[in-house]
Design a protein around this motif. Structure first.
Motif, short mmCIF file in Angstrom:
data_model
loop_
_atom_site.label_atom_id
_atom_site.label_comp_id
_atom_site.label_asym_id
_atom_site.label_seq_id
_atom_site.Cartn_x
_atom_site.Cartn_y
_atom_site.Cartn_z
N ASN A 7 4.96 -10.53 2.17
CA ASN A 7 4.43 -9.25 1.67
C ASN A 7 5.57 -8.32 1.31
N PHE A 8 5.26 -7.35 0.43
CA PHE A 8 6.28 -6.45 -0.10
C PHE A 8 5.71 -5.04 -0.15
N LEU A 9 6.35 -4.14 0.57
CA LEU A 9 5.87 -2.76 0.69
C LEU A 9 6.96 -1.82 0.21
N ALA A 10 6.65 -1.00 -0.78
CA ALA A 10 7.58 0.02 -1.27
C ALA A 10 7.06 1.39 -0.88
N ILE A 11 7.95 2.22 -0.34
CA ILE A 11 7.59 3.56 0.13
C ILE A 11 8.41 4.59 -0.63
N ASP A 12 7.72 5.42 -1.40
CA ASP A 12 8.38 6.58 -2.00
C ASP A 12 8.30 7.70 -0.97
N TRP A 13 9.43 8.10 -0.45
CA TRP A 13 9.52 9.00 0.71
C TRP A 13 9.67 10.45 0.25
N SER A 14 9.55 11.38 1.17
CA SER A 14 9.69 12.80 0.85
C SER A 14 10.28 13.55 2.03
N GLY A 15 11.16 14.50 1.72
CA GLY A 15 11.74 15.36 2.75
C GLY A 15 11.18 16.75 2.72
N ASP A 260 6.32 4.91 -8.98
CA ASP A 260 7.58 4.43 -8.41
C ASP A 260 7.32 3.36 -7.34
N ALA A 261 6.36 3.65 -6.46
CA ALA A 261 6.06 2.71 -5.38
C ALA A 261 5.46 1.42 -5.91
N LEU A 262 4.53 1.52 -6.85
CA LEU A 262 3.88 0.33 -7.40
C LEU A 262 4.88 -0.57 -8.12
N LEU A 263 5.72 0.03 -8.95
CA LEU A 263 6.69 -0.77 -9.70
C LEU A 263 7.72 -1.40 -8.77
N THR A 264 8.16 -0.64 -7.76
CA THR A 264 9.21 -1.16 -6.88
C THR A 264 8.68 -2.25 -5.96
N ALA A 265 7.41 -2.19 -5.57
CA ALA A 265 6.83 -3.28 -4.79
C ALA A 265 6.90 -4.59 -5.56
N ALA A 266 6.57 -4.53 -6.85
CA ALA A 266 6.65 -5.74 -7.68
C ALA A 266 8.10 -6.19 -7.85
N TRP A 267 9.01 -5.24 -7.98
CA TRP A 267 10.43 -5.59 -8.11
C TRP A 267 10.96 -6.25 -6.84
N LEU A 268 10.55 -5.75 -5.68
CA LEU A 268 10.96 -6.36 -4.41
C LEU A 268 10.49 -7.82 -4.36
N ARG A 269 9.26 -8.06 -4.76
CA ARG A 269 8.73 -9.43 -4.75
C ARG A 269 9.56 -10.34 -5.66
N ARG A 270 9.94 -9.82 -6.81
CA ARG A 270 10.67 -10.64 -7.78
C ARG A 270 12.08 -10.98 -7.29
N HIS A 271 12.70 -10.08 -6.50
CA HIS A 271 14.12 -10.24 -6.16
C HIS A 271 14.38 -10.49 -4.67
N ALA A 272 13.32 -10.64 -3.88
CA ALA A 272 13.51 -10.78 -2.43
C ALA A 272 14.36 -11.96 -2.04
N ASP A 273 14.36 -13.02 -2.83
CA ASP A 273 15.12 -14.22 -2.49
C ASP A 273 16.39 -14.37 -3.32
N ASP A 274 16.82 -13.27 -3.93
CA ASP A 274 18.06 -13.27 -4.71
C ASP A 274 19.24 -13.10 -3.74
N LYS A 275 19.92 -14.18 -3.44
CA LYS A 275 20.99 -14.16 -2.43
C LYS A 275 22.10 -13.18 -2.79
N ALA A 276 22.36 -13.00 -4.08
CA ALA A 276 23.44 -12.10 -4.50
C ALA A 276 23.14 -10.66 -4.07
N LEU A 277 21.87 -10.27 -4.06
CA LEU A 277 21.52 -8.89 -3.68
C LEU A 277 21.67 -8.67 -2.18
N TRP A 278 21.56 -9.74 -1.40
CA TRP A 278 21.74 -9.62 0.05
C TRP A 278 23.22 -9.67 0.46
N HIS A 279 24.07 -10.11 -0.46
CA HIS A 279 25.49 -10.27 -0.11
C HIS A 279 26.40 -9.68 -1.18
#
Length: 298
Positions: A7-15, A260-279
């Motif tokens: 699962n992939f959850l994107a949170i647009d936060w606020s201060g 922002d949240a909807l688009l980024t949730a889909a982006w997280l799903r697309r790139h979650a297993d991209d090893k270069a982004l984790w390292h």
């Protein structure tokens, strides 16, 4: 390769000040390929920061990659400390989170006003009313927008326009949301793994929290840097298709926190297993523990 996250959850936060935050939006999708959808709090009103904390503690779907749009730490590498010249300056990000939460224990709604108004700490911030502290810039040659973390320099190279987490002024500032978010992260300690502060290598199972910058997802969806905000359902669906996601089917005007949240949730799903982004190559053990990193800033 078996996907790491389900699962992939994107949170647009606020201060922003107040018990409820119109600027908070949560969107989720799954590895099954569904269109991202907005989550609403139990009473179907605006989210509060405390409600988001409860959701992450008690209602998080299994094996979720959680992206929160905030800075998970403050600059450290540029001056060898978060607050150079202040002897009690914390040694790492978890100690910084604990300090903020302790000083702001009396601030409601996970607010951070007491921290930025602290007499020893306010000189490091740019606050409203022309109150720019004499330590906001470490030197005359420092970046005019304030101190940057290493990851924010990487964001800029990627085409984004980051702002210093010590800047609390202006519509584009992220300092307030970052400081309130650090209180949330402190209160989540030991319950959810926070990358890369808790380790540069993520665990083999369980949920993981990462810092996100929603503009990175917009750029990946072929939006221009100056037009990264989406406020229309058709534009949102066109961007989602660019990320290999089914469209939401939403139409008409939308607020950019939700998109922002909807688009980024889909982006997280697309790139979650991209090893270069984790390292990313600049992510040393010291940077990970002190400044953290933005997932996708590579």
């Amino acid at each position: 390769m078996t996907p790491r996250f389900a699962n992939f959850l994107a949170i647009d936060w606020s201060g922003a000040v107040g018990p409820r935050q119109p600027g908070i939006a949560l969107a989720q999708c799954s590895i099954e390929g569904d269109a991202p959808r907005l989550l609403t709090p139990p009473d179907h009103r605006h989210w509060s920061r405390e409600m988001v904390l409860r959701h992450l503690r008690h209602d998080l779907s299994a094996d979720t990659l959680v992206g929160i749009d905030l800075g998970i730490s403050l600059p450290f590498a540029d001056g060898g400390a978060f607050f150079p010249g202040w002897e009690p300056s914390p040694a790492d990000a978890p100690a910084l989170w604990a300090l903020i939460d302790a000083i702001c224990a009396g601030d409601p709604n996970l607010g951070a006003g007491s921290f930025v108004d602290h007499p020893d700490l306010s000189p490091y911030f740019r606050r409203h009313g022309g109150r720019e502290g004499d330590r906001f810039h470490l030197s005359a040659t420092a970046h005019r927008r304030g101190r940057f973390r290493v990851t924010e320099t990487a964001q800029e190279r990627a085409g984004c326009k980051p702002y210093s987490n010590f800047n609390l002024v202006g519509a584009a500032q992220v300092g307030k949301s970052s400081l309130t978010g650090m209180r949330l992260l402190h209160q989540l300690r030991s319950q959810v793994f926070v990358w890369p502060v808790d380790g540069r290598d993520i665990p083999a199972s369980g949920s993981v929290v990462v810092e996100i910058y929603t503009a990175i997802a917009a750029l990946a969806a072929s939006r221009r840097a100056g037009r990264s905000k989406i406020r229309d359902g058709a534009d949102l669906d066109a961007a989602l298709v660019q990320l290999g996601s089914p469209p939401t089917g939403l139409s008409g005007p939308l607020d950019d926190h939700s998109t922002d949240a909807l688009l980024t949730a889909a982006w997280l799903r697309r790139h979650a297993d991209d090893k270069a982004l984790w390292h990313p190559p600049e992510l040393t053990e010291k940077i990970a523990l002190t400044e953290g990193w933005t997932f996708g800033a590579a």
